[in-house]
Design an enzyme around this catalytic site. Structure first.
Site, PDB file in Angstrom:
ATOM      1  N   GLU A   1       0.685  -1.157   0.043  1.00 45.17           N
ATOM      2  CA  GLU A   1      -0.253   0.071   0.003  1.00 45.17           C
ATOM      3  C   GLU A   1       0.672   1.319  -0.097  1.00 45.17           C
ATOM      4  O   GLU A   1       0.510   1.965  -0.727  1.00 45.17           O
ATOM      5  CB  GLU A   1      -1.224  -0.063   1.101  1.00 45.17           C
ATOM      6  CG  GLU A   1      -1.739  -1.561   1.259  1.00 45.17           C
ATOM      7  CD  GLU A   1      -1.544  -2.010   1.904  1.00 45.17           C
ATOM      8  OE1 GLU A   1       0.290  -2.281   1.871  1.00 45.17           O
ATOM      9  OE2 GLU A   1      -1.958  -2.896   3.688  1.00 45.17           O
TER      10      GLU A   1
ATOM     11  N   ARG B   1      16.602 -22.831 -11.684  1.00 45.05           N
ATOM     12  CA  ARG B   1      17.220 -22.132 -13.000  1.00 45.05           C
ATOM     13  C   ARG B   1      16.360 -21.912 -14.163  1.00 45.05           C
ATOM     14  O   ARG B   1      17.127 -21.730 -14.858  1.00 45.05           O
ATOM     15  CB  ARG B   1      18.599 -23.615 -13.216  1.00 45.05           C
ATOM     16  CG  ARG B   1      19.169 -23.586 -12.692  1.00 45.05           C
ATOM     17  CD  ARG B   1      20.473 -24.937 -12.787  1.00 45.05           C
ATOM     18  NE  ARG B   1      19.833 -26.365 -12.885  1.00 45.05           N
ATOM     19  CZ  ARG B   1      19.011 -26.857 -11.869  1.00 45.05           C
ATOM     20  NH1 ARG B   1      19.726 -26.804 -10.194  1.00 45.05           N
ATOM     21  NH2 ARG B   1      18.706 -28.302 -11.802  1.00 45.05           N
TER      22      ARG B   1
END
Ligand SMILES: NC(=O)c1ccc[n+]([C@@H]2O[C@H](COP(=O)([O-])OP(=O)(O)OC[C@H]3O[C@@H](n4cnc5c(N)ncnc54)[C@H](OP(=O)(O)O)[C@@H]3O)[C@@H](O)[C@H]2O)c1
Length: 342
Positions: free
Chosen positions: A60, A226
């Protein structure tokens, strides 16, 4: 609730806030991943942000800061946040205060804050200040239920950590077409590329990987992310259950060089306690059949994701998600190209 724009605008904002937050799972521990989208009175997006990592601005505050930097604070009419804003001061000030500095009239929230320190207080403060507060599930929109489920599942690891004092545990299991966890001779993996990509998404989402000495001694696995982009600068914990100290120091050394933080534990309970104390929200169990059985038998798991190789060449792998609590599983990231089996 009266708004000058279509409910579809709110749905679009909820979807975006969830996407932003889900993209940060595995990056924010010990904080929950949160997304926030701010709309103007016409329902146009003014700013959108996620909580990036512990110590950084909450979603926020980050979205409001974007508006401030652009000189557009006055445009904020609606705030859509995936989690009830916090009402306490931690490393950063309370988000309810940040929202109350804006003119947001409507505040749409995904899930209540599960932290037992002040249940519902953020919501009450916003309501008491005259803001119209509603939940994703209140939206009169066809996807409202899915948004609410996604928001609840998003913070389930955080909810688990703060209410059960242990991380959320996901078990990842790969099975051959015949139902064995043991790879064919000379192979380390046997499932499809799509399954392996998804397994790496689960790995990125976790704050720690838990494995057994048997898996390491058989496969010398790297346990790095990966196949999908990893969170930058993330140092993942690799918890190794190795009571007999069979895993050589050289493995620990190589794991550190790969950017992991390897830790040896003597029992499952010690591992869960130790990882919880380190702020881990989600643990991914990537172990052989011995440790998997122990984790399931001790009830120290929440979800199991099973990839099963197809028995016909070229057919997609099957993916099952099982829940310890028997609830209907929800998966944000599961690829549609895997055959889902409930
Ligand atoms: N298909 C898959 O998803 C998958 C994934 C990973 C590995 N694998 C395969 O699994 C095989 C290795 O199997 P595994 O069963 O030996 O590996 P494992 O389950 O990873 O490791 C077992 C070892 O973990 C240690 N351990 C510590 N605490 C334990 C506890 N509470 N309960 C059980 N074990 C505990 C034990 O060693 P200490 O007594 O020394 O503590 C035990 O021998 C390899 O062939 C590998 O390729 C398959």
């Amino acid at each position: 609730m009266h708004v000058n724009y279509s409910i579809d605008r709110l749905a679009t904002a909820a979807r975006l806030a969830l996407d932003l937050a889900w993209a940060k799972t595995g990056a924010t521990a010990p904080n929950p991943p949160v997304g926030c989208v701010l709309l103007d009175a016409a329902g146009d997006i003014v700013a959108a942000a996620a909580h990036e990592r512990a110590g950084a601005a909450h979603a926020e505050a980050a979205a409001i800061a974007i508006c401030r930097a652009r000189g557009q604070l006055d445009r904020i009419h609606t705030a859509v946040v995936t989690l009830e804003p916090c009402s306490h001061t931690g490393r950063t000030p309370p988000c309810v205060d940040a929202l109350l500095t804006t003119g947001a009239k409507i505040i749409l929230l995904g899930a209540p804050d599960p932290h037992p320190r002040a249940p519902g207080r953020g919501l009450e403060i916003l309501k008491a200040a005259g803001r119209h507060v509603l939940m994703f599930s209140d939206l009169e929109h066809g996807e409202a239920r899915d948004f609410a489920r996604s928001a609840t599942r998003l913070i389930e690891p955080f909810a688990c950590a703060v209410t059960r004092a242990r991380p959320f545990v996901t078990v990842k299991t790969a099975l051959t077409a015949e139902g064995s966890m043991i790879p064919p001779l000379g192979q380390k993996t046997f499932t499809s590329d799509i399954s392996l990509n998804h397994a790496h998404t689960l790995r990125r989402r976790a704050d720690a990987i838990l494995t057994g000495s048997g898996c390491i001694l058989a496969d010398d696995p790297s346990f790095t992310v990966r196949r999908v982009p990893n969170h930058p600068e993330k140092q993942q914990i690799l918890a190794i259950l190795d009571r007999r100290h069979r895993v050589p120091d050289a493995y620990f050394e190589r794991a550190r060089k790969r950017g992991l933080q390897p830790l040896r534990y003597d029992s499952l309970h010690a591992a869960m306690e130790g990882l919880g104390a380190r702020g881990v929200l989600e643990v991914l169990v990537e172990a052989g059949p011995t440790l998997r059985r122990a984790v399931l038998a001790e009830g120290l798991w929440d979800e199991e994701v099973v990839f099963q190789q197809a028995n016909t060449a070229g057919a997609p792998d099957k993916m099952h998600i099982l829940r310890c609590d028997g609830a209907i599983p929800f998966s944000y990231e599961a690829p549609t190209s895997l055959e889902r089996v409930q």
